[in-house]
Write an enzyme that holds these catalytic residues in place. Structure first.
Site, short mmCIF file in Angstrom:
data_model
loop_
_atom_site.label_atom_id
_atom_site.label_comp_id
_atom_site.label_asym_id
_atom_site.label_seq_id
_atom_site.Cartn_x
_atom_site.Cartn_y
_atom_site.Cartn_z
CG HIS A 174 22.64 37.67 3.71
ND1 HIS A 174 21.76 38.47 3.01
CD2 HIS A 174 22.54 36.44 3.17
CE1 HIS A 174 21.16 37.74 2.08
NE2 HIS A 174 21.61 36.50 2.15
CD GLU A 175 25.00 33.46 3.40
OE1 GLU A 175 24.17 32.54 3.55
OE2 GLU A 175 25.07 34.13 2.36
CG HIS A 178 19.69 32.77 4.52
ND1 HIS A 178 18.47 33.12 3.96
CD2 HIS A 178 20.64 33.33 3.74
CE1 HIS A 178 18.70 33.84 2.86
NE2 HIS A 178 20.00 33.99 2.72
CE1 TYR A 189 16.76 32.00 -0.20
CE2 TYR A 189 17.58 30.53 -1.92
CZ TYR A 189 17.70 31.68 -1.17
OH TYR A 189 18.76 32.53 -1.39
CD GLU A 198 18.73 35.86 -0.38
OE1 GLU A 198 19.43 36.88 -0.23
OE2 GLU A 198 19.11 34.73 -0.07
CG ASP A 266 17.68 34.57 -7.80
OD1 ASP A 266 18.33 33.86 -7.03
OD2 ASP A 266 17.32 35.74 -7.51
CG HIS A 271 19.61 36.27 -4.47
ND1 HIS A 271 19.41 34.96 -4.76
CD2 HIS A 271 20.39 36.29 -3.36
CE1 HIS A 271 20.04 34.20 -3.88
NE2 HIS A 271 20.64 34.97 -3.01
ZN LIG Z 1 20.88 34.93 1.09
#
Ligand SMILES: [Zn+2]
Length: 347
Positions: A174-175, A178, A189, A198, A266, A271
């Protein structure tokens, strides 16, 4: 650029409001450390984006030549201490510290997943070094991509389980995704483009986990962060692409546009509303059948790398994936992808 965290700050804020002084202090510590990251990171990431050069070059690293991964120990330091002390690099042996090896192996699997499935060499497509730092902050309850590298906290045990963040390949992938998004569509974002950022991180994170386990789409758990919840949170994982909103007790993800969250928290619900495209991807992957990365993954990757831009919204992404399915496969596949987006109320 806001660092891309795995755990939304709104969850930390919610926990800080509970009548539990120790939990409040724990959550506030991560919130405070996150706030200082935000101010310090802006200049560097803006420079990366404005100059349009690989961040490895800006970091003074050697020119790209083959696969390179390295893991550093920040020693509980913060932003100014990154990357930290080098503990493991490409070709080197394992470190006595398990977190170092987990971060290294996770980056290795994610790198190979992108190369073998999509022909992509690292996040920038040009073998930019995959740098990871572990032991960030004190009991820091998050992991993030900061525009340059992956950073992992240890977890407090209350919000996130201690030492768990490097253990889940879906979190690591996941990271790293990005980073891929940063070098492809560059989805801003915030709001829908942020939720898509996301979503891409979750979709490719889940696919990488399935690829490593050699699981078909209908056999996978579709969970992000399985095993990372601390004692104050209850459930199976941080997110479920199969059933958004059901992963744990504070999971407030919608699975349909009728429940779209109009919020300023957020970054405009990045998210939260990612649950909608996440569900669409799950439906497309299971509808197309077989392994998620073989058909649905290639469709999404094609859209991400050739059709989407920094302000793309849900509708544009639905259209781009349907077009990609038709270009890569045919009308039947395009119809399955289209139906998936219709089922979540986007198309
Ligand atoms: Zn993320």
């Amino acid at each position: 650029m806001t660092p891309c965290f795995i755990l939304p700050e709104s969850v930390l804020a919610e926990l800080a409001r509970r009548d539990d002084p120790e939990l409040r202090e724990t959550a506030l510590r991560t919130i405070a450390a996150s706030a200082s990251l935000r101010t310090q990171r802006t200049t560097f990431t803006q420079a990366v984006q404005q100059l349009g050069v690989g961040s490895a070059a800006l970091a003074g690293l050697t020119p790209d030549s083959g696969e390179r991964k390295s893991v550093y120990d920040v020693g509980h330091g913060t932003e100014s201490d990154l990357s930290g002390e080098l503990r493991r690099k490409e070709g080197g042996g394992p470190d006595p510290d398990g977190a170092v090896n987990e971060a290294y192996d996770g980056a290795d699997r994610t790198h190979d997943f992108y190369r073998e499935v999509f022909g992509r060499e690292s996040v920038d497509g040009k073998e930019m070094e995959l740098i990871s730092s572990v032991h960030f902050g004190t009991d820091f309850d998050n992991a993030f991509w900061n525009g340059l590298q992956m950073v992992y906290g240890d977890g407090s045990g209350r919000v996130l389980a201690k030492g768990s963040l490097t253990k889940d390949i879906a979190v690591v992938a996941h990271e790293i995704t990005h980073g891929v998004v940063q070098f492809t569509a560059g989805l801003r974002y915030r709001g829908q483009s942020g939720a898509l950022n996301e979503h891409m991180a979750d979709a490719f994170g889940s696919m990488c986990k399935q690829y490593v386990a050699h699981q078909a789409a209908n056999e996978a758990d579709w969970l992000i962060g399985a095993g990372v919840l601390g004692s104050a949170l209850h459930g199976a994982a941080l997110r479920s692409m199969k059933a958004p909103g059901t992963a744990y007790d504070l999971d407030n993800q919608p699975a349909h546009m009728k429940d779209y969250a109009d919020t300023s928290e957020d970054n405009g619900g990045v998210h939260i509303n990612s649950g909608i495209p996440n569900k669409a991807f799950y439906l497309a992957a299971t509808g197309l059948g077989g392994f998620s990365w073989e058909t649905a993954g290639k469709v999404w990757y094609h859209a991400l790398s050739t059709k989407l831009g920094e302000d793309s919204d849900f509708k544009a992404t639905a259209d781009a994936t349907v077009t990609s399915a038709r270009e890569l496969y045919g009308d039947k596949e395009a119809e399955i992808v289209s139906s998936a987006w219709t089922e979540v109320g986007v198309r």
